[in-house]
Design a protein around this motif. Sequence first.
Motif, PDB file in Angstrom:
ATOM      1  N   MET A   1       0.827  -1.212   0.000  1.00 23.68           N
ATOM      2  CA  MET A   1       0.000   0.000   0.000  1.00 23.68           C
ATOM      3  C   MET A   1       0.860   1.260   0.000  1.00 23.68           C
ATOM      4  SD  MET A   1      -3.197  -0.417  -0.345  1.00 23.68           S
ATOM      5  CE  MET A   1      -3.641   1.261   0.103  1.00 23.68           C
ATOM      6  N   ALA A   2       1.994   1.214   0.687  1.00 21.81           N
ATOM      7  CA  ALA A   2       2.913   2.353   0.660  1.00 21.81           C
ATOM      8  C   ALA A   2       3.394   2.602  -0.763  1.00 21.81           C
ATOM      9  CB  ALA A   2       4.098   2.108   1.590  1.00 21.81           C
ATOM     10  N   ALA A   3       3.668   1.522  -1.502  1.00 21.66           N
ATOM     11  CA  ALA A   3       4.074   1.657  -2.904  1.00 21.66           C
ATOM     12  C   ALA A   3       2.934   2.237  -3.742  1.00 21.66           C
ATOM     13  CB  ALA A   3       4.514   0.305  -3.463  1.00 21.66           C
ATOM     14  N   ASP A   4       1.697   1.822  -3.462  1.00 23.95           N
ATOM     15  CA  ASP A   4       0.531   2.400  -4.151  1.00 23.95           C
ATOM     16  C   ASP A   4       0.463   3.909  -3.943  1.00 23.95           C
ATOM     17  OD1 ASP A   4      -0.303  -0.017  -5.124  1.00 23.95           O
ATOM     18  OD2 ASP A   4      -1.928  -0.298  -3.689  1.00 23.95           O
ATOM     19  N   LYS A   5       0.744   4.350  -2.718  1.00 26.52           N
ATOM     20  CA  LYS A   5       0.682   5.777  -2.418  1.00 26.52           C
ATOM     21  C   LYS A   5       1.818   6.540  -3.096  1.00 26.52           C
ATOM     22  CE  LYS A   5      -3.053   5.458  -0.140  1.00 26.52           C
ATOM     23  NZ  LYS A   5      -4.299   6.044  -0.713  1.00 26.52           N
ATOM     24  N   CYS A   6       2.962   5.881  -3.293  1.00 28.30           N
ATOM     25  CA  CYS A   6       4.043   6.488  -4.078  1.00 28.30           C
ATOM     26  C   CYS A   6       3.546   6.755  -5.503  1.00 28.30           C
ATOM     27  CB  CYS A   6       5.268   5.583  -4.128  1.00 28.30           C
ATOM     28  SG  CYS A   6       6.225   5.494  -2.603  1.00 28.30           S
ATOM     29  N   ASP A   7       2.813   5.785  -6.045  1.00 29.55           N
ATOM     30  CA  ASP A   7       2.258   5.940  -7.387  1.00 29.55           C
ATOM     31  C   ASP A   7       1.224   7.054  -7.422  1.00 29.55           C
ATOM     32  OD1 ASP A   7       2.180   5.060 -10.115  1.00 29.55           O
ATOM     33  OD2 ASP A   7       0.247   4.118  -9.711  1.00 29.55           O
ATOM     34  N   ASP A   8       0.409   7.172  -6.357  1.00 28.36           N
ATOM     35  CA  ASP A   8      -0.553   8.277  -6.272  1.00 28.36           C
ATOM     36  C   ASP A   8       0.172   9.623  -6.311  1.00 28.36           C
ATOM     37  OD1 ASP A   8      -2.611   6.474  -6.083  1.00 28.36           O
ATOM     38  OD2 ASP A   8      -2.954   6.761  -3.934  1.00 28.36           O
ATOM     39  N   ALA A   9       1.262   9.731  -5.557  1.00 27.32           N
ATOM     40  CA  ALA A   9       2.035  10.971  -5.538  1.00 27.32           C
ATOM     41  C   ALA A   9       2.603  11.266  -6.922  1.00 27.32           C
ATOM     42  CB  ALA A   9       3.161  10.878  -4.506  1.00 27.32           C
ATOM     43  N   ALA A  10       3.094  10.230  -7.601  1.00 27.96           N
ATOM     44  CA  ALA A  10       3.637  10.414  -8.948  1.00 27.96           C
ATOM     45  C   ALA A  10       2.552  10.889  -9.918  1.00 27.96           C
ATOM     46  CB  ALA A  10       4.261   9.109  -9.443  1.00 27.96           C
ATOM     47  N   ASN A  11       1.343  10.363  -9.765  1.00 30.97           N
ATOM     48  CA  ASN A  11       0.232  10.791 -10.629  1.00 30.97           C
ATOM     49  C   ASN A  11      -0.082  12.272 -10.423  1.00 30.97           C
ATOM     50  OD1 ASN A  11      -0.059   8.233 -11.724  1.00 30.97           O
ATOM     51  ND2 ASN A  11      -1.633   7.614 -10.259  1.00 30.97           N
ATOM     52  N   VAL A  12      -0.017  12.733  -9.167  1.00 32.30           N
ATOM     53  CA  VAL A  12      -0.250  14.159  -8.895  1.00 32.30           C
ATOM     54  C   VAL A  12       0.868  14.989  -9.518  1.00 32.30           C
ATOM     55  CG1 VAL A  12      -0.589  15.911  -7.125  1.00 32.30           C
ATOM     56  CG2 VAL A  12      -1.464  13.610  -6.745  1.00 32.30           C
ATOM     57  N   LEU A  13       2.098  14.518  -9.398  1.00 33.30           N
ATOM     58  CA  LEU A  13       3.227  15.237 -10.002  1.00 33.30           C
ATOM     59  C   LEU A  13       3.053  15.351 -11.517  1.00 33.30           C
ATOM     60  CD1 LEU A  13       6.223  13.720  -8.005  1.00 33.30           C
ATOM     61  CD2 LEU A  13       5.486  16.100  -7.973  1.00 33.30           C
ATOM     62  N   GLU A  14       2.565  14.292 -12.147  1.00 29.21           N
ATOM     63  CA  GLU A  14       2.298  14.338 -13.589  1.00 29.21           C
ATOM     64  C   GLU A  14       1.251  15.391 -13.913  1.00 29.21           C
ATOM     65  OE1 GLU A  14       1.294  10.316 -14.779  1.00 29.21           O
ATOM     66  OE2 GLU A  14       3.179  10.191 -15.900  1.00 29.21           O
ATOM     67  N   SER A  15       0.208  15.454 -13.095  1.00 30.22           N
ATOM     68  CA  SER A  15      -0.849  16.441 -13.294  1.00 30.22           C
ATOM     69  C   SER A  15      -0.306  17.854 -13.166  1.00 30.22           C
ATOM     70  CB  SER A  15      -1.974  16.213 -12.279  1.00 30.22           C
ATOM     71  OG  SER A  15      -2.955  17.218 -12.361  1.00 30.22           O
ATOM     72  N   ILE A  16       0.509  18.082 -12.142  1.00 29.50           N
ATOM     73  CA  ILE A  16       1.128  19.401 -11.932  1.00 29.50           C
ATOM     74  C   ILE A  16       2.017  19.749 -13.113  1.00 29.50           C
ATOM     75  CG2 ILE A  16       2.747  20.696 -10.480  1.00 29.50           C
ATOM     76  CD1 ILE A  16       1.713  18.990  -8.103  1.00 29.50           C
ATOM     77  N   LEU A  17       2.770  18.762 -13.601  1.00 32.19           N
ATOM     78  CA  LEU A  17       3.678  18.986 -14.724  1.00 32.19           C
ATOM     79  C   LEU A  17       2.920  19.406 -15.974  1.00 32.19           C
ATOM     80  CD1 LEU A  17       6.610  18.754 -15.744  1.00 32.19           C
ATOM     81  CD2 LEU A  17       6.122  16.363 -16.303  1.00 32.19           C
ATOM     82  N   ILE A  18       1.841  18.713 -16.279  1.00 32.23           N
ATOM     83  CA  ILE A  18       1.051  19.024 -17.451  1.00 32.23           C
ATOM     84  C   ILE A  18       0.481  20.436 -17.388  1.00 32.23           C
ATOM     85  CG2 ILE A  18      -1.116  18.458 -18.667  1.00 32.23           C
ATOM     86  CD1 ILE A  18      -0.511  15.488 -17.875  1.00 32.23           C
ATOM     87  N   LYS A  19       0.052  20.838 -16.196  1.00 35.24           N
ATOM     88  CA  LYS A  19      -0.580  22.156 -16.032  1.00 35.24           C
ATOM     89  C   LYS A  19       0.417  23.310 -16.004  1.00 35.24           C
ATOM     90  CE  LYS A  19      -4.419  20.291 -13.285  1.00 35.24           C
ATOM     91  NZ  LYS A  19      -5.028  20.260 -11.941  1.00 35.24           N
ATOM     92  N   ASN A  20       1.661  23.030 -15.602  1.00 34.41           N
ATOM     93  CA  ASN A  20       2.576  24.134 -15.326  1.00 34.41           C
ATOM     94  C   ASN A  20       3.860  24.160 -16.146  1.00 34.41           C
ATOM     95  OD1 ASN A  20       1.432  25.526 -12.663  1.00 34.41           O
ATOM     96  ND2 ASN A  20       1.171  23.313 -12.449  1.00 34.41           N
ATOM     97  N   ALA A  21       4.226  23.035 -16.764  1.00 38.22           N
ATOM     98  CA  ALA A  21       5.511  22.996 -17.469  1.00 38.22           C
ATOM     99  C   ALA A  21       5.448  23.799 -18.776  1.00 38.22           C
ATOM    100  CB  ALA A  21       5.897  21.562 -17.763  1.00 38.22           C
TER     101      ALA A  21
END
Length: 213
Positions: free
Chosen positions: A193-213
């Motif tokens: 589950m900790a690994a799942d949450k790492c993936d959740d964090a990565a998904n948010v980072l991708e979203s931030i990247l798309i919106k701001n890069a």
Amino acid sequence: MNSIFNFFSPKDKLFQPLFEQAGSNLVKISGALVDTVTSKDQVKRREHIKEVEKLEQTGDDITHAIFLGLGKTFITPFDREDIHALVSALDDIADYIYAAGINIDLYNIKTINKAMINLAQLLFEMCTDLESAIKELRGFKNPQLIAEVCLRINAGESKADQICNTAIAVLFDDEQDAIELIKQKEVLQLLEMAADKCDDAANVLESILIKNA
């Protein structure tokens, strides 16, 4: 005038340092987990678990500070929803690492199987990647690095699923003690589950990247 200026001061003076503290704390807590599962001495193992507990509290303090900042700051570096989602995912990673560590102690698990060690080491790699990606949120100077980290973490989450599922299958085949099976299965699932949450964090980072890069 000073208070007005501070209110509209550059966003990253508040949030980015806290993001980076959260990333650094994840590397430390996942490292302490690796020390926990690789230690063969029960006394030293408990010392490492105490370090995990301390770092989990540190993570809670950082999370609280960021949420407090969201309530007080008019301008944020990116969408409030993304900040909330990112910080929540980072906090969840620490929570699941803590839960796994504390249950190893509470359940008095004496034999740490190879899968637990592999999952802990994988989590350390994923948290280290998250820390490097979080640092790149400062100015978005290297969006490619963030994208590469997200891909690695996604692959890591799939690997964690495989390790966990295989280990549980082996437990059901080989473990004769039903209570021990339940104990080890729960720790394995908490690590996954900790690994799942790492993936959740990565998904948010991708979203931030798309919106701001």
